[in-house]
Design a protein around this motif. Structure first.
Motif, mmCIF file in Angstrom:
data_model
loop_
_atom_site.group_PDB
_atom_site.id
_atom_site.type_symbol
_atom_site.label_atom_id
_atom_site.label_comp_id
_atom_site.label_asym_id
_atom_site.label_seq_id
_atom_site.Cartn_x
_atom_site.Cartn_y
_atom_site.Cartn_z
ATOM 1 N N PRO A 246 106.654 -17.844 42.628
ATOM 2 C CA PRO A 246 105.658 -18.341 41.671
ATOM 3 C C PRO A 246 104.328 -17.587 41.729
ATOM 4 C CG PRO A 246 106.715 -20.168 42.823
ATOM 5 C CD PRO A 246 107.142 -18.905 43.518
ATOM 6 N N ILE A 247 103.800 -17.257 40.589
ATOM 7 C CA ILE A 247 102.459 -16.670 40.515
ATOM 8 C C ILE A 247 101.965 -16.752 39.070
ATOM 9 C CG2 ILE A 247 103.303 -14.299 40.154
ATOM 10 C CD1 ILE A 247 100.843 -13.387 41.875
ATOM 11 N N PRO A 306 99.591 -8.759 42.364
ATOM 12 C CA PRO A 306 99.843 -8.833 43.804
ATOM 13 C C PRO A 306 101.323 -8.699 44.133
ATOM 14 C CG PRO A 306 98.268 -10.520 43.146
ATOM 15 C CD PRO A 306 98.798 -9.905 41.878
ATOM 16 N N LEU A 310 103.600 -5.947 46.565
ATOM 17 C CA LEU A 310 104.584 -6.335 47.574
ATOM 18 C C LEU A 310 105.972 -5.812 47.260
ATOM 19 C CD1 LEU A 310 103.371 -9.972 48.250
ATOM 20 C CD2 LEU A 310 103.111 -7.982 49.731
ATOM 21 N N GLY D 111 98.895 -23.711 53.789
ATOM 22 C CA GLY D 111 99.769 -24.676 53.142
ATOM 23 C C GLY D 111 101.214 -24.402 53.506
ATOM 24 N N GLY D 113 103.603 -23.544 51.503
ATOM 25 C CA GLY D 113 104.078 -22.341 50.833
ATOM 26 C C GLY D 113 103.512 -21.118 51.537
ATOM 27 N N VAL D 142 105.179 -28.869 48.557
ATOM 28 C CA VAL D 142 105.156 -28.369 47.191
ATOM 29 C C VAL D 142 104.145 -27.233 47.081
ATOM 30 C CG1 VAL D 142 103.291 -29.826 46.308
ATOM 31 C CG2 VAL D 142 105.224 -29.271 44.824
HETATM 32 C C1 TPP Z 1 101.323 -12.434 46.622
HETATM 33 C C2 TPP Z 1 101.108 -13.705 45.916
HETATM 34 N N1 TPP Z 1 102.145 -14.347 45.365
HETATM 35 C C3 TPP Z 1 101.981 -15.507 44.716
HETATM 36 C C4 TPP Z 1 100.745 -16.057 44.590
HETATM 37 C C5 TPP Z 1 100.567 -17.335 43.808
HETATM 38 N N2 TPP Z 1 100.314 -18.501 44.660
HETATM 39 C C6 TPP Z 1 99.072 -18.927 44.889
HETATM 40 S S1 TPP Z 1 99.052 -20.290 45.873
HETATM 41 C C7 TPP Z 1 100.730 -20.330 45.966
HETATM 42 C C8 TPP Z 1 101.479 -21.386 46.719
HETATM 43 C C9 TPP Z 1 100.598 -22.383 47.345
HETATM 44 O O1 TPP Z 1 101.386 -23.351 47.978
HETATM 45 P P1 TPP Z 1 100.894 -23.950 49.360
HETATM 46 O O2 TPP Z 1 100.650 -22.855 50.331
HETATM 47 O O3 TPP Z 1 101.849 -25.003 49.768
HETATM 48 O O4 TPP Z 1 99.459 -24.550 49.015
HETATM 49 P P2 TPP Z 1 99.152 -25.899 48.216
HETATM 50 O O5 TPP Z 1 98.600 -25.456 46.903
HETATM 51 O O6 TPP Z 1 100.422 -26.674 48.083
HETATM 52 O O7 TPP Z 1 98.150 -26.605 49.069
HETATM 53 C C10 TPP Z 1 101.287 -19.271 45.260
HETATM 54 C C11 TPP Z 1 102.728 -19.033 45.165
HETATM 55 C C12 TPP Z 1 99.661 -15.360 45.181
HETATM 56 N N3 TPP Z 1 98.412 -15.819 45.098
HETATM 57 N N4 TPP Z 1 99.871 -14.207 45.817
#
Ligand code: TPP
Ligand code: TPP
Ligand code: SF4
Ligand code: SF4
Ligand code: MG
Ligand code: MG
Lengths: 629, 351, 629, 351
Positions: A246-247, A306, A310, D111, D113, D142
């Motif tokens: 996801p991004i 980004p 990668l 987080g 993720g 999530v």
């Molecule tokens: C390299 C890269 N891939 C994807 C993203 C998009 N992205 C931003 S936050 C996130 C996931 C956040 O999930 P989590 O770490 O669980 O934090 P939460 O918002 O749930 O507190 C993603 C996939 C990014 N910023 N950079």
């Protein structure tokens, strides 16, 4: 009506400003996560259904709830719906941004605000008219519950707007009915809120001089965002493996793909003719695409800058080992994390030469949702035909905003091009299979798929290999293969989607752009024509560039190159990949994160065509400033 | 228990299996590894397992990352497609390939650097997805190809070739795999083909992600006094828990063992695997138990080997994703493209 | 001696070939992991100690033991020690490569082989002379144990060579004594083996016409590889944090750093004034460098192409958040894993614009071990002064081969440049600290270090930020910062190490190169001068390019750009980053994995300067072939 | 146990700690998270812990990756330097920063993720290096910031906001940390400040890598019926094992507890931490025991919380690397550069 700045209570009179029908722009300022998004979408859809060319740009924050967000709407009878940064009307629903919103409206314009609370003196501009509607108060009186009151306030301002600029109330109702067909209660309160806003405005204010008038709707158009169209393209191209991480702003492409597959590729018993893989990161997503492509499935991923970083090691592997795969880059504002909810065309260089060592990649540049559909289908054909990664380079503006775009059509005669794949039949014809042997001189060698035949078995590697696919550290064995890769891309150059060129009579200058820049450039070119400067347009659809691109550049004394990035990356690619000398390529750049507007283009072009220019504008057409004068 | 000598049954190269193929048909290119490298013994074991199971060579898919270990996919079953991916990223490539074709036999070979350093995230997530493949980690506690740096599996205090003791604690791939819910977890030793061959066969049969960590000494950089991954050290520290007698052991044979000393596991394809329990009351189907048992013995400096955990009922990637019976890559265009009318109907929703 | 191809047994007579003193090349073919490496090193060191300009190129496989490996030695009295691909003598010790080795020797040359076993007829060339020495047999007779016999065979061929080409026996002995000072037994057997080979050759063959003659050794030179010199630079620059992930050919830089730190930065009690971090991968290594640089330590990493890909996301962060760090790229042959033990200059483009979005990075190009030392020291100063990643771009040829290079000197007056760092004193002067504010117009804003003062605290992020370091999604706030980044690099452009330019009288053409290409280019230029083509040389030492670089290009009608890559990446950078038009930039490329030789350069240049050219050569000077004609 | 209300002792904003600072001095920028987000409660707990421990704000270093959770480092201790790294890569940045300056207080926020998907490898290796820092994983099962995709900690079967059940098995960060030999492992809940604050304090005191997994519901995308990370579900499934009463509990207070119900742990800096044992005979200093206990309860669907494992004697990165007493970044040039003579002498070796 007098621009004395006192909130207009008296009926505004039309005299002063001539009626402007179907040609104006307004902006709605709200707070995200409060339901305004659907209200704004409703407005766009309604205007669109009235048959009027319209665009909506969602300017939202990179968070989930509680921050300022804006929705910019432009209507233009002649179809110029690129972003218009000059607003005739502001719907100011977010007190925390009042001051910046008030200052954003054009002199002589209007500000529709919630006057449940008085407006602070400091916000009064003498040259604009204030239209106060006590939305909050009304909703508190008429609705119960915090949530309903907040949500309905949005519909109420839609109602007020309808009254003020002439949005067709019936169409609004139809829309609401479609949306809430199964939610009667919701429908009723929406109708109620709509009426409240509408009636109050009707009662207290005359319609504004900026008006919407229904025209014969053109059935040839649809309202769709680019990520939906691109996802459709993947489904229609027969892609079966979608792997991603996801991004923003790439996520909705994958969401749409999975929704479409549920609809078109899922049996009643739930079995699926696709796999949707949410990878642990972009490296893995790229690896999955390559694994699936190597195995013979059509696979793709969708990401943003980004992610491209990668994926770059894997991209180099796919280039050198010659594995097909489609990579969508929905560009956002960089560098680094940058502004994830803003747009830019900043990844052009990164993509063209992604990965270390000598590499070069095929990239396609859709300029509209329509093209997102057609070019994604082509991307899969090209990836398999040339056995290499193919990039579809879109951006947040095309990908996430709803665009008025031609209805998508499908030629049922179309069949996919799997490229040179030797199955048992072909293998039977040859003595031994040599993976990287170019037999017919087009630079493309035939591949085989795993699991088909022992005779076709070979070893795929990113390390040095010769034309037989054998590991090598030998000078000639190595060089023969990398030289063929150049030849292969030369073959591609000639068959990639060519540029879209529009010539005018007696032009000296040409203007080159790609992707989401098109609309603004067309509008600018029309304005230039009116001012007596006929300019030819060339919109690029693919990299590397064809001979036709080269010719266009050579034919013009001055060529403006429009870039939605700071460093003039498209210009750099043109200099690197065509025969033209760079002096005549004048860089026009916009990179603040907002979609390109005709103003930006003119600011860059006029100082050259009408040399009595102000310096500020002048700087914009210099070569990218990192080049020494 | 030499790592070179082949079990009698196979001394005849000319022997043919159910497919009428000889052992030669399962061999690959000439190894370029150091003489005596543990990895070569594992290659031999894989060849033998493929031969004994009579797998059609061209239906196998060989994947690996980068490293001496990862090179070995070129040294067996040359009639199968092979893929050296980039360093540490083979699991993703395997997942993608497997997603595109569910019916081939996937075998991934990796090293401890490839799997536990740069590739750790991918390995863990491939386990999580339960990708149907056999994953062989050729564990020598060192980066062989880059000449002897410590890897993430080097034990604390283990000495480098130059006498420097390792400061970091090791990542134990087995506890990790168990903690992640891996559906097939085994450990073996390159020098013990009698144990390794059946494990490889069982792993190939397993429906899901079969993980085998094979201790495989690096004779050039990590086979010295003071190393905990040397032939000598491993020989004395290992401790057999279960012996997977696979195809060779038939019911009647199993019957010959003392009651309770054999446990049968029904594989997903219906065939039965008989496990000879070597350690008292070790139950390879009880994950919690296994974890405890292993840690206990680890604390005693023992390295339990054998099939440590198996669960045949964990749905693999395709069952979870409910993919069609036909491999995706073989689906005809017509079954994938919704066609013109569908598009036209859909367009009306966007008017 | 007759070139009849029959192994020469009779004393060879000097008549036919004129004596060639200190000007020839030979190649030793062995198997890796058999101890030949040290024997070859010994040969190089001895010739070097005889005062004769010499170079040794190690051509080794990407495995650990048992594959063919070659060592190429060139001696040249006038100091031209670039790779010489034409060999007068081959020491053929590996039967598995006999045929290719035999064919590699120049006509009229010699083949020294082990005639313990007879040579197959097919290997007999009529135009070369065979010198058979029964090395294996001798060693089996005189030494016990397989290992000793294998090792000593290497020393024996050193002895034979000594007799044939006049390597000084005394110096050989000195060398051996230094090496085995503590291993008496080893020393004795080495002496014995040496004598065996030497005496046998003396007895059966006359010295060859290619001879070494001792000259006054020049104390100003040392024999060192670039990775050792670069590591020394890191130590002298005061780097305290080295983070990396092993990769050929970058590993020895880190090994050297840690050895040097044990020597210079470790207390008797074992406490260290450095940290050496072996990361889990290159992403982590880059992150550690950035974390340490942000914290105020001098930090660096060393990697190769694949690592640059994996670091690119972090590189973009460091660029945008303005964090210093030094990144060594010891280039190897790409793309992808490519040929890890071969050399190339293929990462130039990847580095210059690493990471998505608008970025541009400072890169330094050492051309010798000496410069690896000085430029690494400068790299740390530049990284901290400009608060940005700085790349030191070396390659396998410089990094891993021993070069004859000027003795390294150190100016004890030197002190590091930490750049603009506000400590309590400076903070006391200002009202509030604004991280990204450019007060003096050089594009560089002052930074603060964590843990020093609450007043200097700020938030570092790769997401949109304004000049105060605050998070922003605002057009102007964002643009102001990225525009300053351009300005910052403009400031850098003027202070980076300038080009090294050497002009001749009456030249029309210029030749541009960088890094390990220098020696071959100089040799080519001398040869061109002899043939009446005076050519000016410009060796680049840094990117972005200075005004001086621009001027040189403008001053010449024809400019040859020498690239050790397929796509003419240096040429591309020159076109992008200078004002010169590309037509006059003629690309000369070599990219088969071997170090550049003067032959390669001449092959590219001569067809232009002496237009009666053969086509093959012709293609080499075309623009990179991916550009349409 | 509300996630908003602050313990009585702190209702007076004006209260001053040992440094004479008020709670305000430890707060940060205004949160931009959703109203009710669990992460905001954790922020409040961190502020309180810093205040109670009277840590000098400017000596703290805040690091995070990308995500809603990662944003929170901007919402506390604004007088400390903060660093939002790139997604999933905070551990490496923290290791580098810590390597350069060993004497600051490092707190990393991430987080599920950020830590368990893209960042899994880095988290595992930071644990392995025992980097001296407090690592808070704000676990909501999530991806919040990208609008609700399942993360690697989502339980199998847990339903998305749109009713889709998750197919993959979860990565349990606690078993993982224990398997990797993490020297401080705790789990808590954003809604239980009484438990969380002392744990944060203990984690900040711990010499080495202190890992706290805090269940922190995402009210917008994962707080619905059917989610195993909702406020309701967590409240009923959690089960307290130990309560770390840290600074507040002095010997005399501890004495008031029933004998055997309090266990004291001596922290590296000499201070003592008193653990109130809630679960019968749970010993947080026994790793093997902890693992077994946790798995048992996990199988019962219980989520044990509290300080689950602690080992104060595992040398951290700096002890392993034997770095000098002065932080590296503060060493003067003269103590780093060997100087001219040394170079000259060295050159002779290369003649
Ligand atoms: C390299 C890269 N891939 C994807 C993203 C998009 N992205 C931003 S936050 C996130 C996931 C956040 O999930 P989590 O770490 O669980 O934090 P939460 O918002 O749930 O507190 C993603 C996939 C990014 N910023 N950079
Ligand atoms: C991105 C990248 N980084 C580093 C390398 C260099 N490299 C090749 S193999 C290897 C480690 C191999 O160790 P392991 O996986 O244990 O295999 P072994 O050689 O020990 O069998 C490394 C670091 C690489 N090829 N690619
Ligand atoms: S270096 Fe070690 S791992 Fe590599 S081939 Fe040699 S023995 Fe095997
Ligand atoms: S989306 Fe979820 S995690 Fe993000 S701020 Fe809102 S509630 Fe918190
Ligand atoms: Mg290894
Ligand atoms: Mg989360």
């Amino acid at each position: 009506m007098s621009g004395n700045g006192r909130p207009a209570r008296s009926k505004a009179s039309e005299e002063e400003v001539p009626n402007r029908v179907n040609d104006f722009a307004f902006k709605i300022a709200t707070v995200n996560g409060t339901g305004s998004a659907s209200a704004n979408g409703l407005i766009l859809k309604v205007i669109y259904r009235m048959g009027i060319p319209v665009s909506g740009k969602n300017v939202f924050p990179s968070n989930i709830q509680g921050l300022p967000t804006w929705y910019e709407v432009r209507v233009n009878k002649s179809g110029h719906v690129a972003r218009m940064p000059r607003f005739d009307l502001i719907v100011a629903m977010n007190p925390s941004t009042y001051s910046q919103d008030v200052s954003a409206v054009e002199s002589g314009g209007w500000i529709l605000y919630d006057d449940s609370w008085p407006l602070s003196k400091s916000l009064i501009r003498p040259d604009v008219t204030y239209i106060g509607v006590p939305l909050a108060r009304i909703c508190v009186e008429k609705f119960a519950g915090a949530r309903a009151r907040i949500l309905m306030k949005n519909i109420a301002y839609v109602g007020a707007l309808a009254a003020l600029i002439g949005m067709d109330k019936e169409i609004i109702k139809q829309q609401l009915e479609e949306t809430f067909s199964h939610k009667k209660a919701m429908l009723d309160s929406n109708f109620k809120a709509l009426a409240l806003g509408y009636d109050y405005a009707r009662e207290h204010f005359a319609p504004l001089p900026i008006q919407l008038e229904q025209v014969e709707p053109d059935g040839e158009y649809i309202m769709m965002d680019g990520n939906t169209a691109a996802a459709l393209g993947c489904v229609y191209a027969g892609a079966t493996v979608g792997a991603w991480y996801p991004i923003t702003p790439a996520t909705s492409l994958m969401d749409n793909f999975s929704d479409l597959c549920k609809r078109f590729r899922t049996e009643p018993d739930g079995t699926r003719r696709y796999v949707f893989l949410q990878a642990e990161d972009e490296l893995a997503a790229a690896g999955m695409v390559i694994g699936a492509g190597w195995m013979g499935a059509r696979a793709f991923t969708s990401t943003a800058g980004p992610g491209i970083d990668l994926m770059s090691e894997f991209i180099g592997l796919a280039y050198y080992a010659e594995i097909p795969g489609v990579f969508f880059d929905i560009q956002r504002t960089g560098p680094s994390t940058g502004m994830p909810t803003r747009t830019q065309q900043g990844d052009l260089l990164s993509i063209a030469y992604a990965s270390h060592g000598d590499t070069m990649h095929i990239a396609l540049f859709p300029s509209s949702p329509e093209e997102c559909f057609y070019l994604s289908v082509q991307a899969f054909d090209l990836a398999e035909r040339f056995q290499t990664p193919v990039f579809v380079v879109s951006d947040l503006d095309i990908g996430m905003n709803d665009w008025r775009t031609p209805r998508l059509r499908w030629d049922s005669a179309y069949r996919w091009d799997r490229g040179k794949v030797f199955r048992e039949a072909e293998l039977a014809q040859i003595k031994t299979f040599a993976r990287y042997l170019d037999v017919d001189g087009d630079g493309i060698a035939a591949r085989t798929l795993p699991g088909v035949s022992a005779k076709g078995a070979y070893f795929t590697r990113g390390s040095g290999h010769d034309k037989y696919g054998r590991y090598t550290e030998d000078e000639d064995g190595y060089q023969e293969v990398v030289d063929r890769l150049v030849k292969k891309l030369e073959t591609a150059r000639a068959v990639l989607p060519g540029p879209v060129i529009e010539r005018k009579a007696g032009t000296v200058a040409g203007l080159v752009c790609l992707g989401s820049s098109e609309l603004a450039c067309r509008e600018a070119i029309d304005i230039l024509a009116e001012r007596g400067h006929p300019v030819d347009l060339m919109r690029l659809r693919a990299f590397p560039f064809s001979a036709e691109v080269d010719a266009f550049l050579r034919q013009h004394e001055i060529v403006f190159v429009v870039d939605q990035n700071r460093d003039g990356q498209l210009r750099t690619l043109l200099v690197n990949d065509t025969s033209v000398e760079k002096a005549k390529l004048r860089s026009v750049r916009h990179y603040s994160g907002t979609p390109l507007s005709a103003d930006h283009v003119l600011k860059g072009v006029l100082p050259v065509l009408e040399p009595i220019s102000d310096d500020a504008a002048g700087t914009d057409v210099s070569e990218p400033s990192r080049l020494p004068a | 228990m030499s790592s070179i000598a082949k079990p009698k049954i196979l001394t005849q190269k000319t022997e043919r299996n159910a497919l009428g193929l000889t052992r030669l048909d399962y061999e690959g290119g000439m190894s370029t590894l150091c003489a005596g490298c543990g990895h070569d013994s594992i290659t031999a074991a894989i060849v033998q397992a493929f031969f004994e199971m009579a797998l059609p060579p061209h239906r196998a898919v060989k994947l690996s990352g980068i490293g001496c270990s990862s090179k070995t996919t070129a040294y067996f079953v040359s009639q199968a497609h092979g893929f050296n991916a980039v360093h540490g990223r083979m699991p993703a490539v395997a997942a993608g390939a497997n997603a595109a074709h569910k019916d081939l036999t996937y075998i991934g070979v990796s090293g401890d650097g490839d799997s536990l350093s740069i590739g750790l995230g991918q390995l863990c997530h491939a386990i999580r997805r339960n990708v149907h493949m056999l994953y062989v980690l050729e564990n020598n506690g060192v980066y062989g190809l880059t000449k002897g740096q410590f890897s993430a599996s080097s034990d604390r205090g283990s000495k480098s070739k130059y006498g420097v003791p390792n400061q970091e604690g090791p990542i134990d791939s087995i506890s990790l795999a168990l903690a992640l819910g891996c559906s097939f977890v085994a450990r073996s030793f390159s020098g013990d083909k009698e144990q390794l061959v059946p494990l490889v066969m069982a792993g190939l049969k397993h429906r899901g992600f079969a993980f085998i960590d094979v201790l495989s000494p690096c004779v050039t950089f990590n086979d010295h006094e003071g190393s905990t991954k040397s032939y000598t050290f491993i020989r004395k520290s290992r401790h057999e828990v279960t012996a997977a007698g696979f195809v060779p052991i038939q019911p009647e044979i199993a019957a010959t063992y003392a009651p309770g000393s054999v446990q049968s596991v029904t594989m997903h394809d219906g065939t039965t695997m008989y496990l000879r329990k070597v350690a008292e009351g070790y139950d390879p189907t009880n994950r919690a138990g296994a974890l405890g048992y292993l840690r206990e013995h680890a604390d005693r400096g023992e390295v339990p080997t054998g099939l440590l955990y198996i669960n045949e009922n964990d749905p693999d990637l395709h069952e979870r994703e409910r993919t069609a019976a036909t491999p995706l890559r073989d689906l005809p265009f017509e079954s994938l493209c919704p066609g013109g009318e569908a598009l036209d109907r859909m367009m009306d929703e966007y008017l």
